[in-house]
Design an enzyme around this catalytic site. Structure first.
Site, PDB file in Angstrom:
ATOM      1  N   SER A 145       0.824  -1.204   0.000  1.00 42.07           N
ATOM      2  CA  SER A 145       0.000   0.000   0.000  1.00 42.07           C
ATOM      3  C   SER A 145       0.863   1.262   0.000  1.00 42.07           C
ATOM      4  O   SER A 145       1.674   1.452  -0.905  1.00 42.07           O
ATOM      5  CB  SER A 145      -0.956  -0.039   1.196  1.00 42.07           C
ATOM      6  OG  SER A 145      -1.929   0.963   1.109  1.00 42.07           O
ATOM      7  N   ASP A 171      -9.927  -4.664  -4.496  1.00 40.97           N
ATOM      8  CA  ASP A 171      -9.264  -3.879  -3.448  1.00 40.97           C
ATOM      9  C   ASP A 171     -10.215  -2.756  -3.059  1.00 40.97           C
ATOM     10  O   ASP A 171     -10.587  -1.934  -3.898  1.00 40.97           O
ATOM     11  CB  ASP A 171      -7.954  -3.311  -3.995  1.00 40.97           C
ATOM     12  CG  ASP A 171      -7.108  -2.617  -2.939  1.00 40.97           C
ATOM     13  OD1 ASP A 171      -7.687  -2.064  -1.982  1.00 40.97           O
ATOM     14  OD2 ASP A 171      -5.876  -2.594  -3.087  1.00 40.97           O
ATOM     15  N   HIS A 190      -7.244  -5.847  -0.149  1.00 42.54           N
ATOM     16  CA  HIS A 190      -6.110  -4.917  -0.092  1.00 42.54           C
ATOM     17  C   HIS A 190      -4.900  -5.471   0.658  1.00 42.54           C
ATOM     18  O   HIS A 190      -3.779  -5.428   0.164  1.00 42.54           O
ATOM     19  CB  HIS A 190      -6.557  -3.603   0.543  1.00 42.54           C
ATOM     20  CG  HIS A 190      -5.473  -2.580   0.595  1.00 42.54           C
ATOM     21  ND1 HIS A 190      -4.898  -2.047  -0.546  1.00 42.54           N
ATOM     22  CD2 HIS A 190      -4.826  -1.997   1.650  1.00 42.54           C
ATOM     23  CE1 HIS A 190      -3.962  -1.168  -0.200  1.00 42.54           C
ATOM     24  NE2 HIS A 190      -3.900  -1.137   1.121  1.00 42.54           N
TER      25      HIS A 190
END
Length: 254
Positions: A93, A194, A224
Site C-alpha cells: 500500500s 481492493d 487490499h
C-alpha cells in the site's frame, strides 16, 4: 508510548542479500511479519521497521507525516546497504509508494522492487481538503483490515488522523513526478478486488514504467491487505523467485 503487542519492528541478520519491507499507512509491521519471516528463512537479511506514529495510537500518528515515515525507511536502507552486497525493497500500500520513492532517490543502490497494492494516487477526492479539514476534524474512519480470508485480521488503527493523511498529497505528487527514474525491475502484486486502493495506481505504473522493467501479477482471491490474505503464499514465493532471478550474489541459507 507503548507499542501494541504484535506491532513491533522485526530484524533478521542473514546473508549478503538484504530486504527492506515497508508496511502501510495506519498499519504496522504485523501486516508484513509473515512475509519477513519467510524471506529470513530463505537466508536473507531482513529489516521491517515500525514507522513513526504507527502501532501505538492514531493520536500519536497525528504528530507525524510522510517525511518522518520515509526517514525511518531511509535509515533502515542505509543500514542494510552497509552490511549487505545487494538490497531489495518491498512494500504494501503506502509502503509500496515509499519503496518506489526510495528507488527514485537511491537508483542503483536498490536492486529491485516488489510492491503489493501500491498507493501512489489520491483515491479519495475529499482528501484534497485534508490540509484545511485537519483544523476542524481530528480523525475519520480507518481503512485497516480489508482482508478476504476468513479469520485473518490486520493490526491497524480504526481511526485515520486527518493531519497525517494531509501529508500524503505531497508524497504522491513527488513519487508520480519521478517514476521515470526507476530502471530497476519492479514486480507488482495487484488485487482487482481492493476496497482501499483503486486501479489508478497500477494504471499509472503501467503508463510510466515503459522500459520493460515492470511485471504485474493479479491476485484474484485477496483484498487490499494481500500479505495476510488468501494469496499471501503467492506473494512470498513470487518475491523469493524475483530475488533469485535478479540478485548477482547467492542466497546464504541458515
Amino acid at each position: 508510548m507503548p507499542v501494541m503487542p504484535g506491532a513491533e519492528a522485526y530484524h533478521h541478520a542473514g546473508g549478503q542479500i538484504g530486504v527492506l519491507l515497508c508496511h502501510g499507512f495506519t498499519g504496522s509491521p504485523q501486516s508484513l511479519r509473515p512475509w519477513a519471516e519467510y524471506l529470513a528463512a530463505a537466508g536473507m537479511t531482513v529489516a521491517l521497521p515500525r514507522l513513526p506514529g504507527h502501532g501505538t495510537t492514531w493520536r500519536e500518528m497525528a504528530r507525524t507525516g510522510w517525511e518522518d515515515w520515509y526517514a525511518e525507511l531511509d535509515k533502515a536502507l542505509a543500514d542494510l546497504r552497509g552490511s549487505c552486497a545487494e538490497v531489495f525493497v518491498m512494500g504494501l500500500s503506502l509502503g509500496g509508494c515509499m519503496a518506489l520513492r526510495l528507488a527514485e532517490v537511491h537508483g542503483d543502490g536498490i536492486k529491485g522492487l516488489v510492491v503489493v497494492n501500491p498507493s501512489i494516487v489520491n483515491d479519495a477526492p475529499l482528501l484534497r481538503l485534508a490540509p484545511l479539514l485537519k483544523f476542524v476534524v481530528a480523525s475519520v474512519p480507518g481503512v485497516a483490515g480489508d482482508i478476504k480470508k476468513e479469520g485473518a485480521t490486520e493490526l491497524g488503527y480504526t481511526r485515520t488522523p486527518v493531519k497525517a493523511a494531509a501529508t500524503l498529497l505531497r508524497l504522491w505528487s513527488l513519487t508520480q513526478s519521478e517514476l521515470g527514474k526507476i530502471t530497476q525491475p519492479v514486480l507488482v502484486f495487484h488485487s482487482p478486488q481492493d476496497h482501499v486502493v483503486k486501479p489508478g495506481s497500477v494504471r499509472i505504473l503501467r503508463e510510466r514504467l515503459t522500459g520493460g522493467n515492470l511485471n504485474v501479477v493479479e491476485l484474484a482471491d485477496s483484498y487490499h491487505v494481500a500479505t495476510l490474505d488468501n494469496d499471501a503464499d503467492r506473494i512470498f514465493a513470487g518475491s523469493l523467485e524475483f530475488i533469485t532471478s535478479n540478485a548477482s550474489v547467492p542466497l546464504q541459507r541458515d
